[in-house]
Scaffold this active site. Structure first.
Site, PDB file in Angstrom:
ATOM      1  N   ASP A 165      54.364  -6.789  13.103  1.00 27.35           N
ATOM      2  CA  ASP A 165      54.799  -6.156  14.356  1.00 27.35           C
ATOM      3  C   ASP A 165      56.311  -5.958  14.365  1.00 27.35           C
ATOM      4  OD1 ASP A 165      52.248  -5.985  15.354  1.00 27.35           O
ATOM      5  OD2 ASP A 165      52.465  -7.639  16.777  1.00 27.35           O
ATOM      6  N   GLU A 166      57.036  -6.954  13.883  1.00 28.48           N
ATOM      7  CA  GLU A 166      58.493  -6.833  13.858  1.00 28.48           C
ATOM      8  C   GLU A 166      58.907  -5.653  12.980  1.00 28.48           C
ATOM      9  OE1 GLU A 166      62.499  -9.476  13.000  1.00 28.48           O
ATOM     10  OE2 GLU A 166      60.541 -10.423  12.809  1.00 28.48           O
TER      11      GLU A 166
END
Length: 91
Positions: free
Chosen positions: A77-78
């Site tokens: 996600d990052e």
């Protein structure tokens, strides 16, 4: 912040104060605030990271917003958010 949760308000309150000004008061209780921590928090020992996340939740509770997720985001996600940010800056 890793050793001293008392630094959290100085980091987050300015952002929350801007949000409290921007979101009409009547809508704040139905407006979620989500905080997703990045790699720095993933690297901390579990109890230390949990303590910081608890501190964030305690700080959010002082505001009228609905508390959304307060968690450490995955590396995938990052990476996705970084990709979006870079592309937005290049546009």
């Amino acid at each position: 912040c890793a050793e001293n949760r008392s630094l959290l308000p100085a980091l987050l309150e300015p952002l929350l104060d801007v949000a409290a000004t921007a979101v009409p008061e009547a809508l704040q209780p139905v407006t979620p605030v989500t905080v997703r921590a990045t790699a720095g928090l993933r690297l901390l020992p579990g109890e230390q990271a949990d303590s910081i996340l608890r501190g964030v939740r305690e700080l959010l509770a002082r505001y009228r917003f609905r508390i959304g997720d307060v968690e450490v985001m995955s590396g995938a996600d990052e990476g996705t958010f970084q990709w979006l940010a870079v592309n937005a800056l290049l546009s």
